[in-house]
Design a protein around this motif. Structure first.
Motif, PDB file in Angstrom:
ATOM      1  N   THR A 296       0.827  -1.208   0.000  1.00  0.00           N
ATOM      2  CA  THR A 296       0.000   0.000   0.000  1.00  0.00           C
ATOM      3  C   THR A 296       0.862   1.260   0.000  1.00  0.00           C
ATOM      4  O   THR A 296       2.065   1.216   0.205  1.00  0.00           O
ATOM      5  CB  THR A 296      -0.952   0.036   1.211  1.00  0.00           C
ATOM      6  OG1 THR A 296      -0.183   0.120   2.422  1.00  0.00           O
ATOM      7  CG2 THR A 296      -1.827  -1.210   1.259  1.00  0.00           C
TER       8      THR A 296
ATOM      9  N   ASP B  16      -3.571   4.968  -0.479  1.00  0.00           N
ATOM     10  CA  ASP B  16      -4.523   4.154   0.281  1.00  0.00           C
ATOM     11  C   ASP B  16      -4.907   4.820   1.597  1.00  0.00           C
ATOM     12  O   ASP B  16      -6.032   4.677   2.076  1.00  0.00           O
ATOM     13  CB  ASP B  16      -3.914   2.779   0.566  1.00  0.00           C
ATOM     14  CG  ASP B  16      -3.612   2.016  -0.712  1.00  0.00           C
ATOM     15  OD1 ASP B  16      -4.574   1.552  -1.348  1.00  0.00           O
ATOM     16  OD2 ASP B  16      -2.428   1.906  -1.076  1.00  0.00           O
TER      17      ASP B  16
ATOM     18  N   GLY C 137     -10.143   1.972   0.013  1.00  0.00           N
ATOM     19  CA  GLY C 137      -9.868   0.550  -0.217  1.00  0.00           C
ATOM     20  C   GLY C 137     -10.342  -0.348   0.910  1.00  0.00           C
ATOM     21  O   GLY C 137      -9.824  -1.441   1.097  1.00  0.00           O
TER      22      GLY C 137
END
Length: 211
Positions: A30, A139, A172
């Motif tokens: 991420t 993210d 996400g």
């Protein structure tokens, strides 16, 4: 340093950051955008470093090794590339092949192509990228929006602790946004959750005066 096999998507994270990070942890593959304070970046590196992982910092010439050590970062597993110039993307991508956690300060505005290429490399290698500038599609977004120091009393004494407000946004499925307070640094020089006391008026952080 050798290429690594991944057993979990969770990365060892300092417990004080649980209130800041969506889901309470850092995750492999991420991108975290962390702005407003070098101390916040050091706090994010503290957990992985203490667990024995290598960390790298690219494009931050003011990143101080002594301050990093006080935050709990193992200097023997710290890679510094202070001035990569226009090669910052190549350097960060190359480091991500072998270093589990890479911090990068982009040179200027990041193009969609650069974001896509590096994000794909991060996912493929299971690394964590921490960007200290704007990073489209990150993210998790962390921003220090306020700061106050303690320790000075009646015009004398020394600055001891800094309490900051960290605003968070996640995507996400990693959790909703919000805000939390941390001590960066706390009295021993590391990171800790702020004590739940009424918060005095905070001031916009000036990175030129406080890291």
């Amino acid at each position: 340093m050798q290429a690594r096999r991944l057993d979990t998507r969770e990365i060892p994270t300092h417990r004080a950051l649980a209130a800041v990070l969506p889901g309470g942890v850092l995750r492999e593959g991420t991108v975290v955008q962390a702005t407003g304070s070098t101390s916040l970046v050091m706090a994010l590196l503290a957990g992985p470093s203490a667990a024995g992982r290598w960390v790298a910092v690219v494009g931050m010439p003011a990143f101080g090794a002594e301050a990093a050590r006080r935050f709990g970062i193992d200097l023997s597993r710290l890679v510094l590339v202070p001035e990569p110039g226009g090669q910052w993307l190549t350097v960060a991508a190359t480091l991500a092949d072998t270093v589990p956690v890479v911090v990068v300060r982009p040179e200027g505005r990041v193009s969609p192509g650069e974001v896509s290429r590096l994000a794909a490399r991060i996912r493929q290698r299971g690394a964590l990228l921490i960007a200290t500038g704007a990073w489209p599609g990150a993210d998790t977004v962390l921003e220090v929006t306020g700061s106050r120091w303690t320790g000075l009393e009646a015009g004398h004494g020394a600055l001891v602790e800094r309490e900051v407000v960290v605003r968070t946004a996640g995507r996400g499925g990693f959790g909703p946004g919000g805000a939390a307070r941390l001590r960066l640094p706390d009295a021993p020089g590391g990171v800790a959750e702020a004590v739940e006391t009424p918060l005095a008026p905070v001031h916009r952080l000036d990175e030129r005066r406080a890291g």
